[in-house]
Design a protein around this motif. Sequence first.
Motif, PDB file in Angstrom:
ATOM      1  N   ALA A   1       0.844  -1.195   0.000  1.00  0.00           N
ATOM      2  CA  ALA A   1       0.000   0.000   0.000  1.00  0.00           C
ATOM      3  C   ALA A   1       0.879   1.244   0.000  1.00  0.00           C
ATOM      4  N   GLY A   2       0.333   2.338  -0.512  1.00  0.00           N
ATOM      5  CA  GLY A   2       1.058   3.601  -0.535  1.00  0.00           C
ATOM      6  C   GLY A   2       0.206   4.691  -1.154  1.00  0.00           C
ATOM      7  N   ARG A   3       0.827   5.831  -1.359  1.00  0.00           N
ATOM      8  CA  ARG A   3       0.116   6.944  -1.984  1.00  0.00           C
ATOM      9  C   ARG A   3       0.078   6.753  -3.494  1.00  0.00           C
ATOM     10  N   THR A   4      -0.964   7.219  -4.119  1.00  0.00           N
ATOM     11  CA  THR A   4      -1.093   7.133  -5.566  1.00  0.00           C
ATOM     12  C   THR A   4       0.127   7.762  -6.249  1.00  0.00           C
ATOM     13  N   GLY A   5       0.732   7.017  -7.153  1.00  0.00           N
ATOM     14  CA  GLY A   5       1.915   7.480  -7.865  1.00  0.00           C
ATOM     15  C   GLY A   5       3.222   7.129  -7.184  1.00  0.00           C
ATOM     16  N   GLU A   6       3.184   6.647  -5.967  1.00  0.00           N
ATOM     17  CA  GLU A   6       4.403   6.307  -5.241  1.00  0.00           C
ATOM     18  C   GLU A   6       5.064   5.078  -5.884  1.00  0.00           C
ATOM     19  N   ILE A   7       6.403   5.091  -5.956  1.00  0.00           N
ATOM     20  CA  ILE A   7       7.163   3.990  -6.544  1.00  0.00           C
ATOM     21  C   ILE A   7       7.741   3.137  -5.430  1.00  0.00           C
TER      22      ILE A   7
END
Length: 284
Positions: free
Chosen positions: A232-238
């Motif tokens: 999981a992470g923020r949208t656009g995070e790599i």
Amino acid sequence: ALHGQPGPGVTDRVYLAGTWDAWSTMEEMVPVRAGEFEATVVLSDTCRERFRIMLNGDRQQSLYPEEDLAGDSSAVLGPDWEDAGRGWGIDGRAEGARPGDRYRIRLEWDFAWDAGEHRRVTWSRLPSSEALPPSEVARLYAHRYHIRGSWASFELLPMAPVEGSPGSYRASARIGVTGGEEFHIIRDRDNAQVIHPAAGRRSCSSQMKATDPSVPVCGPDSDGDGSFWRIAGRTGEIITLELRLEGGAVEVSAWWPNGYRCVWRSDVVGAAPLGWQDQAVELE
């Protein structure tokens, strides 16, 4: 010697193929006495291999077990073309084996009018003094690893070898609008060689989640369909994803840009830890 006819014939030759070189070659099994054939194979990076036996080098005349990844108690079926991907499974990790260890595979196949046909496939680990050193194992065959992830519509994407770190492979994942992604890893583009979490199926009722570092890594095996790690992470995070293989142990890790790292490890008998000192972190 096809479809139940007594065999093998006097002129028949028996060959072996397996995952140690991605099924790319066949090795002739040596007749050691009447009705007995042997071949020696070397375990490669994961210490888990699958194999089938072919009559006269013809994949349409395969000998295979009743169930995939069967042990030596399985009935021997064939020779025919109906293997449906089934093969015998050598799990060297369960015996504390390491890459380079040799196994002798034996086929017993004879026929007597009073006793009928006898067929059995067995294997045994040879003494460690006969093992290949790691440098030679790496030269035998260069296995390839691909990642199958939701961010790429579950298409296979290559994992790049990490320079200066033998047995390590990396890929990246971009978090989409849902804030979460799923993935597992495939060896040699073979869906029967999936590296996956023990508790990652969508239908799994276990309280453990595939985000939990205590969930062990499974495979490579044929049980990975629908079994994925979740990140999981923020949208656009790599997110950087890494596979590491050493001494038969398997580790999969995910690295976030803020420095968090989650590590999943295989439960391997007799395998030394890989030396990573980081604390595994579960991320919500």
